[in-house]
Design an enzyme around this catalytic site. Structure first.
Site, PDB file in Angstrom:
ATOM      1  N   CYS A 162       6.468   2.025  -7.834  1.00  0.00           N
ATOM      2  CA  CYS A 162       5.222   1.262  -7.903  1.00  0.00           C
ATOM      3  C   CYS A 162       4.619   1.221  -9.300  1.00  0.00           C
ATOM      4  CB  CYS A 162       4.208   1.818  -6.909  1.00  0.00           C
ATOM      5  SG  CYS A 162       4.710   1.656  -5.175  1.00  0.00           S
ATOM      6  N   ASN A 184       0.868  -3.287  -0.100  1.00  0.00           N
ATOM      7  CA  ASN A 184       1.424  -2.633  -1.280  1.00  0.00           C
ATOM      8  C   ASN A 184       2.650  -3.412  -1.738  1.00  0.00           C
ATOM      9  OD1 ASN A 184       2.587  -0.979  -3.187  1.00  0.00           O
ATOM     10  ND2 ASN A 184       2.514   0.883  -1.953  1.00  0.00           N
ATOM     11  N   HIS A 244      -3.433   0.215  -8.821  1.00  0.00           N
ATOM     12  CA  HIS A 244      -2.328  -0.075  -7.920  1.00  0.00           C
ATOM     13  C   HIS A 244      -2.889  -0.242  -6.516  1.00  0.00           C
ATOM     14  CE1 HIS A 244       1.352  -0.037  -5.777  1.00  0.00           C
ATOM     15  NE2 HIS A 244       1.258   1.207  -5.350  1.00  0.00           N
TER      16      HIS A 244
END
Length: 340
Positions: free
Chosen positions: A131, A297, A267
């Site tokens: 990520c 996500n 994020h």
């Protein structure tokens, strides 16, 4: 009170000369057309909208169509960024693409993208930092421009995470979506990217990982055993503490304070993690860019997607100070402090 440092110090070879920064000249993003709501997820796995939203803040996510690849998403996002910067693909001399879901093993997705945008001949490579992939890629491209090795870089974060989900595992399959974001970087005598930080700790591998691969081998089970393995509560605890540390480190490196930040672009993994980071920075949530409710996500696509949406909506204006940060499997974590 100690005297504040004006941004970060110039490298030794730059002292006495004009310091080069990299500046975001344009942003772009792309989301697949298909939207999967929490109500849709209720039909696939034993879960509810209330269960998903109360724990994550997610209402829906986008899913790539059959045959639509990470490279396709990256291509559309890159074109939007190029248009925003007012440049063509042939003007790009570096492509760094963050992804954990490349189109094929090789060539890299960055190489495939390079050809599609007409930037043939320039350096192009992928970065796999889960990520944190886009944030790592941004740090790398920033150094290329600061050193004079690149004059115009394309930085992309793109993922098709839904291709590696186990849709019988309700703890993971509801979390992720597909998408891509991109920025064009150019040199500037004014900040620009002030500082970036990258870290990793492989000791936490067992808390968030995909158990198969080319060298480790695939498994004789559905989807060859390709799936996300995660200990959610443990990941949450480490993420909150780690992001707290990197925020402090980033501000200290630039000689700046929490009050200097106009926007936090985190994020987009979990709304509770985002809220914890905002609290640490003493930022109200109306100064935090939040897209997790609509995107889920999207891994390395997350930060540039949120950045582009905020720019195009008019929230983020030129001259404002932005703090970008991400945390992912590895564990990896990264940040960037910049003047937009």
């Amino acid at each position: 009170m100690a005297k504040r440092v004006l941004f970060d110090r110039a490298p030794a070879h730059d002292r006495g000369t004009t310091l080069i920064y990299s500046r975001i000249a344009g942003t772009g993003s792309y989301l697949p057309e298909k939207i999967v709501t929490n109500a849709d997820m209720e039909k696939l796995v034993d879960t509810t909208d209330e269960w998903i939203y109360s724990r994550t803040g997610i209402r829906q996510r986008h899913m790539a169509a059959p045959g639509e690849t990470t490279g396709d998403l990256a291509f559309y996002a890159a074109n939007h960024a190029l248009d925003a910067a007012g440049v063509k693909g042939s003007d790009i001399d570096l492509i760094v693409l963050g992804t954990t879901t490349p189109d094929i093993i090789f060539p890299s997705t960055a190489c495939l993208l390079q050809h599609r945008i007409g930037a043939n001949g320039c350096a192009a490579f992928d970065v796999n930092a889960a990520c944190s992939g886009f944030m790592y890629a941004l740090g790398v491209a920033d150094q290329f421009i600061r050193s004079g090795q690149s004059k115009r870089a394309l930085v992309v974060g793109a993922e098709t995470l839904t291709r590696m989900l186990d849709f019988t595992d309700r703890s993971t399959c509801v979390l992720f979506g597909d998408g891509a974001g991109a920025v064009v970087l150019e040199p500037s005598s004014e900040p620009g990217i002030i500082t970036t930080k990258q870290h990793a700790d492989g000791a936490y591998k067992h808390l968030l990982y995909n158990p198969v691969g080319v060298s480790a081998g695939f498994r004789d089970e559905p989807n060859h055993g390709v799936r996300v393995m995660m200990s959610g509560s443990d990941v949450f605890k480490v993420a909150v503490k780690t992001l707290d540390r990197i925020v402090e480190e980033t501000l200290e490196a630039a000689g700046m304070h929490e009050s200097d930040i106009d926007w936090l672009i985190p994020h987009q993994a979990n709304l509770r993690i985002i809220e914890a980071t905002a609290k640490r920075l003493k930022l109200s949530m109306d100064r935090v860019i939040v897209t997790v409710d609509r995107h889920g996500n999207t891994s390395s696509g997350s930060v540039p997607l949120a950045l582009d949406e905020a720019v195009r909506s008019g929230k983020i204006q030129r001259g404002q100070t932005l703090l970008l940060e991400a945390f992912g499997g590895g564990f990896t974590w990264s940040s960037a402090l910049l003047k937009y």
